[in-house]
Design a protein around this motif. Structure first.
Motif, PDB file in Angstrom:
ATOM      1  N   LEU B 267      33.465  45.956  25.844  1.00 54.51           N
ATOM      2  CA  LEU B 267      34.598  45.489  26.845  1.00 54.51           C
ATOM      3  C   LEU B 267      34.019  45.582  28.413  1.00 54.51           C
ATOM      4  N   GLY B 268      32.957  46.118  28.542  1.00 62.57           N
ATOM      5  CA  GLY B 268      32.461  46.442  29.882  1.00 62.57           C
ATOM      6  C   GLY B 268      31.521  45.340  30.361  1.00 62.57           C
ATOM      7  N   HIS B 269      31.014  45.563  31.454  1.00 63.35           N
ATOM      8  CA  HIS B 269      29.886  44.664  31.964  1.00 63.35           C
ATOM      9  C   HIS B 269      28.654  45.415  31.957  1.00 63.35           C
ATOM     10  N   HIS B 284      27.009  36.804  39.038  1.00 60.56           N
ATOM     11  CA  HIS B 284      28.490  36.708  38.998  1.00 60.56           C
ATOM     12  C   HIS B 284      29.242  37.901  39.071  1.00 60.56           C
ATOM     13  N   VAL B 286      32.258  39.637  38.287  1.00 63.04           N
ATOM     14  CA  VAL B 286      33.498  39.382  37.163  1.00 63.04           C
ATOM     15  C   VAL B 286      34.324  40.583  37.118  1.00 63.04           C
ATOM     16  N   TRP B 289      38.196  42.388  31.808  1.00 53.14           N
ATOM     17  CA  TRP B 289      38.929  41.297  31.427  1.00 53.14           C
ATOM     18  C   TRP B 289      40.295  41.427  31.640  1.00 53.14           C
ATOM     19  N   LEU B 292      41.503  39.149  34.786  1.00 56.86           N
ATOM     20  CA  LEU B 292      40.946  37.822  34.803  1.00 56.86           C
ATOM     21  C   LEU B 292      41.674  36.960  34.976  1.00 56.86           C
ATOM     22  N   LEU B 350      46.479  33.020  28.379  1.00 55.94           N
ATOM     23  CA  LEU B 350      45.186  33.021  27.612  1.00 55.94           C
ATOM     24  C   LEU B 350      44.238  32.312  28.276  1.00 55.94           C
ATOM     25  N   GLY B 353      43.121  33.663  31.793  1.00 55.09           N
ATOM     26  CA  GLY B 353      42.227  34.701  31.498  1.00 55.09           C
ATOM     27  C   GLY B 353      40.868  34.400  30.927  1.00 55.09           C
ATOM     28  N   TYR B 354      40.577  33.180  30.219  1.00 48.52           N
ATOM     29  CA  TYR B 354      39.599  32.712  29.989  1.00 48.52           C
ATOM     30  C   TYR B 354      38.662  32.066  31.035  1.00 48.52           C
ATOM     31  N   GLY B 357      36.750  34.199  33.679  1.00 46.79           N
ATOM     32  CA  GLY B 357      35.705  34.676  33.271  1.00 46.79           C
ATOM     33  C   GLY B 357      34.533  33.554  33.387  1.00 46.79           C
ATOM     34  N   GLN B 358      35.084  32.203  33.776  1.00 46.31           N
ATOM     35  CA  GLN B 358      33.870  31.360  33.748  1.00 46.31           C
ATOM     36  C   GLN B 358      33.723  30.915  35.387  1.00 46.31           C
TER      37      GLN B 358
END
Lengths: 282, 439
Positions: B267-269, B284, B286, B289, B292, B350, B353-354, B357-358
């Motif tokens: 769940l982390g980066h 990037h 970010v 989550w 987001l 949702l 949120g998606y 992250g893009q």
């Protein structure tokens, strides 16, 4: 309903954590390579860790530090030179003899002079360069990153390290590689600026200052394993994974017990719940 | 905490204490005898789950603070040292890091449950607002906690978020300087974030106390949204809901443990395992989550100040929700049209949120270029975020106010017991949860 809820949560998580995996730049997808430490019951292969340590020591450590590692770590449980006879890794003779081979800078407590003394198991791995400018000066301006947590600091760490080390290849025609640079399709980055070919066919990957560090036969393995490029890369990636997560095996075995405990507890609570609510219409 | 109390002190010391500090009476009335609607489904167990999450974060956090060093030169190594050299430090740290994500999973489910069943409506407006305050505090705490390991994402995330305040006119620059404790994100920033990261959870605990107090005055809402009419409608909290919540908590802990023990960094980066370097910006940046959707709203607006205002507006609008929804019917079980809009709202969240992250300019449908609208191709994540953000605000500001006046709700049951006793297997179809189907 609960199942649906958890499924929904898992779906949400999958959706939300997916972008992180894609955000690593336009590098080629990592090569598939299997390791003994994968999966919920995965364990480190001690012989592999020993071979990997040898690769690190004879090749990588010429430029890359591992400042979070001490010699004693090599002899701790699940480590490359763990010996059940020496539960305290500081007593492990193998670890002691490795440490003794290094000269460690210290201060003489009597005179205050800077001296060098043989290493002990409590010492950290010495860094190849005294400071960052020195490291850059010796490496054409590039800084060799510390490798202590490298396997955690890249997506699919072990596979990434393996792919990078075995992935060097001739740059495709139309790609201009700078002096002191090397093309590697697995390196993060963007080579668009150096690409003179068609726009929609920019090669994956990036440029890396490190020349291909490994070659077949470069390290002689003490256990007789054939020293191919792939073997060296795979073993050193395993060693770096252990160094990044030295408690992985303890974590997984602890987790297995915790899961069994939680499952039994959940079962008992569910049975109690059914019993207590039996006579309530709801 | 209010109204009639059935507590009878049985021993001498209890009688003595009861006339001086009725703390045993308080506990008895709150968690033993408290009359609770008997039809609460599993979506109602997330309150208890959240209490456990808070407890886990407090306990693990206090232990971590014993070993952590809040200094830019030592923070990163001290976190690694915790995981390598502190006994079970890996467990404590991974519980704390994943615990934050689990806390947010639970709080989002808890909030959507409140939205679906109308738990924000009279007489529970204050209860709802206190929940919004807790959520705000959680976001501040989580953000500052993510800065503490002083990895690349910690540092550059802190730069991005603190710079947002700079967009505010007149006071913006002063606020960022004050947040940083200087003129850039540096050691003073880390020090004050550590101090505040330790303080805010106790403020959360305090507001949770108020939240529970505000819950116990009107009592729980329930899946039908119909008020409790008689004793028939309720069961005492203990043992009925202690055991049901307990079961749900342990199931939740299984999910929690699967991350902690088998996938602690999922769940982390990965970039946060690279020590912070102000001179190298990650490709990037970010956020975690759980931020987001708000990050997507921020980036959906071409203007920085506008984006900041809209992002904070997305949370502010929840505070006034009790007065935006004009429907007198609480539960969406009896509001078929509202239910449809609710699930679109869930989907919009949702999608946001998606999109968060893009990369904004990337295509949603690969290899399909449409036409450029204002500043980006229509088939891009920035435009998808704009549509989703538009729906997000429309749901609160247009749909709920109008729908309450125009829709025709389904008939509601007389009481909580009525549908249960007369039609045990005939719960309204499509309800998000039907407790009747499980013993």
């Amino acid at each position: 309903m609960l199942r649906k809820g958890i499924a929904l949560a898992a779906l949400g998580l999958a959706m939300l954590s997916a972008p992180a995996a894609l955000a690593a730049g336009a590098a080629a997808p990592v090569k598939h390579v299997e390791y003994s430490f994968e999966g919920p019951f995965g364990k480190f292969d001690q012989a592999q860790l020993q071979r990997g340590y040898k690769v690190y020591r004879e090749v990588c450590s010429a430029c890359h530090s591992m400042t979070l590692m001490s010699f004693r770590n090599l002899g701790q449980k699940d480590g490359p030179f763990y010996d059940p006879k020496y539960p305290n890794p500081n007593d492990n003779p193998y670890v002691k003899s490795i440490a003794k081979d290094y000269q460690i800078k210290d201060i003489d407590s009597e005179t205050g002079d800077v001296i060098e003394r043989p290493g002990t198991s409590a010492d950290r791995f010495p860094s190849p360069f005294p400071n960052e400018p020195a490291a850059r000066a010796s490496n054409g301006g590039a800084l060799p990153p510390d490798l202590s947590v490298m396997a955690k600091a890249r997506h699919h760490g072990p596979q990434y390290i393996y792919s990078l080390l075995t992935g060097y290849k001739e740059p495709p025609a139309g790609l201009k590689v700078g002096v002191g640079q090397h093309y590697n399709p697995y390196m993060a980055g963007d080579v668009t600026a150096a690409w003179s070919g068609p726009h929609d066919k920019v090669p994956p990957g990036g440029f890396i200052a490190m020349a291909p560090p490994l070659a077949a036969g470069q390290v002689t393995f003490d256990d007789g394993t054939k020293s191919t490029l792939e073997q060296e890369a795979k073993d050193v990636a395993a060693f770096l994974t252990w160094a990044s997560e030295p408690k992985m095996q303890e974590r997984k075995s602890f987790g297995f017990a915790a899961m069994i405990y939680l499952l039994i507890f959940a079962g008992l609570l569910y049975a109690s719940y059914r019993k207590i609510w039996k006579n309530v219409a709801h | 905490m209010s109204g009639h109390s059935n507590y009878e002190p049985k021993t001498g010391i209890e009688r003595w204490l009861d006339t001086r500090l009725p703390i045993v009476r308080l506990a008895y009335d709150s968690i033993i005898d408290f009359p609770t609607p008997k039809n609460l489904n599993y979506w109602w167990t997330f309150g208890g789950i959240l209490a456990v999450c808070l407890g886990i974060q407090l306990v693990t956090g206090i232990v971590l603070a014993m070993h952590y060093v809040p200094h830019v030169d030592h923070a990163f190594a001290s976190v690694e040292r915790i995981m390598r050299d502190v006994n079970y430090g890996w467990l404590i740290r991974y519980m704390h890091a994943n615990g934050a994500s689990m806390f947010f999973i639970a709080v989002y489910i808890h909030m959507f449950r409140g939205l679906y069943y109308g738990s924000y409506k009279a007489p529970r407006e204050v209860l709802w607002i206190l929940g919004c305050v807790i959520y705000l505090l959680m976001m501040a705490t989580a953000f500052m906690g993510y800065v503490l390991p002083w990895g690349q994402m910690s540092f550059h995330g802190a730069v991005v978020i603190t710079n947002l305040f700079g967009a505010l006119p007149i006071v913006g620059e002063a606020i960022t300087t004050w947040l940083w404790g200087g003129f850039a994100v540096d050691n003073p920033t880390l020090n004050r974030f550590f101090s505040l990261h330790y303080l805010l959870p106790f403020m959360i605990a305090g507001v949770v106390g108020l939240h529970i107090w505000a819950l116990h005055v009107p009592g729980n809402n329930n899946p039908t949204g119909v008020n409790v009419k008689s004793k028939e409608d309720t069961v005492p909290f203990h043992p009925y809901y202690t055991v049901k919540d307990g079961f749900a908590i342990v199931v939740f802990l299984i999910l929690f443990a699967s991350f902690v023990f088998y996938n602690p960094n999922a769940l982390g980066h990965a970039d946060n395992y690279i020590p912070a370097n102000p001179l190298v910006t990650p490709a990037h940046i970010v956020p975690e989550w759980y931020f987001l959707p708000f990050y997507a709203i921020l980036r959906a607006v071409p203007d920085k100040l506008g984006g900041v205002l809209l992002m904070f507006g997305a949370i502010a609008v929840m505070f006034v929700l009790p007065w935006l929804d004009t429907s007198k019917v609480r539960s969406m079980r009896y509001r078929p049209t509202a239910k449809l809009y609710f699930f679109i709202f869930l989907l919009a969240c949702l999608i946001l949120g998606y999109c968060g992250g893009q990369l904004p300019d990337d295509h949603v449908i690969p290899h399909l270029s449409t036409f450029t609208l204002i500043d980006a191709d229509l088939n891009s994540f920035v435009w998808l975020s704009r549509f989703a953000a538009l729906y997000y605000f429309a749901y609160f500001l247009v749909i709920l106010p109008i729908l309450g006046l125009t829709e025709t709700p389904l008939p509601q049951p007389e009481s909580i017991s009525a549908p249960v006793l007369s039609h045990p297997a005939n719960a309204p179809a499509g309800a998000a949860a039907s407790p009747e189907k499980r013993g």
